[in-house]
Design a protein around this motif. Sequence first.
Motif, PDB file in Angstrom:
ATOM      1  N   ASP A   1       2.165   1.874  -3.314  1.00 50.42           N
ATOM      2  CA  ASP A   1       0.605   2.524  -4.171  1.00 50.42           C
ATOM      3  C   ASP A   1       1.151   3.735  -3.535  1.00 50.42           C
ATOM      4  O   ASP A   1       0.379   4.432  -5.521  1.00 50.42           O
ATOM      5  CB  ASP A   1       0.068   2.021  -3.967  1.00 50.42           C
ATOM      6  N   ASP A   2       0.995   4.258  -2.644  1.00 44.13           N
ATOM      7  CA  ASP A   2       0.721   5.645  -2.481  1.00 44.13           C
ATOM      8  C   ASP A   2       1.916   6.849  -2.820  1.00 44.13           C
ATOM      9  O   ASP A   2       1.471   7.694  -3.391  1.00 44.13           O
ATOM     10  CB  ASP A   2       1.307   5.464  -0.876  1.00 44.13           C
TER      11      ASP A   2
ATOM     12  N   GLU B   1       0.519  -1.295   0.037  1.00 43.09           N
ATOM     13  CA  GLU B   1       0.337  -0.088  -0.303  1.00 43.09           C
ATOM     14  C   GLU B   1       0.872   1.437  -0.160  1.00 43.09           C
ATOM     15  O   GLU B   1       0.683   1.981  -0.487  1.00 43.09           O
ATOM     16  CB  GLU B   1      -1.039  -0.070   1.260  1.00 43.09           C
ATOM     17  N   ASP B   2       2.274   1.142   0.534  1.00 43.94           N
ATOM     18  CA  ASP B   2       3.089   2.345   0.945  1.00 43.94           C
ATOM     19  C   ASP B   2       3.502   2.061  -0.303  1.00 43.94           C
ATOM     20  O   ASP B   2       3.588   3.669  -1.460  1.00 43.94           O
ATOM     21  CB  ASP B   2       4.186   2.020   1.148  1.00 43.94           C
TER      22      ASP B   2
END
Lengths: 209, 102
Positions: free
Chosen positions: A161-162, A158-159
């Motif tokens: 992706d951010d 998720e990191d």
Amino acid sequence: MRNLVVKILMTLLPTSFFTYRLQRRKTPYDRLQDLFDFLHKFQVKVDYENLSEKQMSEDIEFERLIDSSGIQDSLKSLDKDRTPDEILKNESEIIEMYLGIKTKEIAEDLQKRAELYVHKNVPLRNLKARPDSKKWLISLSFWVPRKYREGITGDILEDCDDLRKLGKNEWRIRTHVLWHFSLAVIMLWPEAIGSALASIFEKIFSIKK
Amino acid sequence: MLPSPREAAILDILINGELYGRQIRDEYEKRTRTKLSLGSLYVTLNRMETDGLIESRMGETTTIRVDNRRKYFNITGLGERVLHSFQIHLVNAMGGRLRCVT
């Protein structure tokens, strides 16, 4: 006693270590990249403008996507002597594999790449590194104790992706992945071994009782 | 039993509702203005879970996470009591000066 030894081994050795080589097989992303490379080689100019406006529904099929984007027509114009089917068969088996992919994830990825290609003029070749962080991450994840693997790996993904949304380049993302995985391995293994030993001792003493 | 400052901060974050690892880390960094790696966060969370201060459940997965489910953490009754006693201890240690600040 044998069960105890098996339990120790299962706790200490991540099972995915043995499937490491299997994980190195070509993923759909790699195959997608190969498709782009193939198209790039033939300098196929694809109009993705209409594609980006389409709503991606849950049951969208990659084949339909390919058809609507005009890739097949472009392939047709490459070699007038051969039909698209012949090109698909003879040039590369990869294309055939692509036409079988039917996932929303791939479709979304295609759309993102296409938008970058069309609007920001990012060459498709430069995007080759794009899915590698995910591949790295999945390969590296077996170093994390099983107990924490899902949480840590998912959070780092998720990191990534951010960071990607913020426009960071792929090397920055890879550095992030490596840094966090290194820290996780250093921090979590002593703790995992400690708790495994504690549970073994607990078991031994409970047997004596 | 008094929690460490990091544990107390995490308990205070979780008092508003359940969160997963990344959300806890982001909130912690926002509040304390210090970096916290996911590795050390998960070690702390595991220790707190063993002590009974928090409880966890496996949540849903997303396409980004590729089959890695989120692990949600929630504060327990014991956790709330420990946090409360920590706050009282802190106020007493400061000699009531915390009230002046607020």
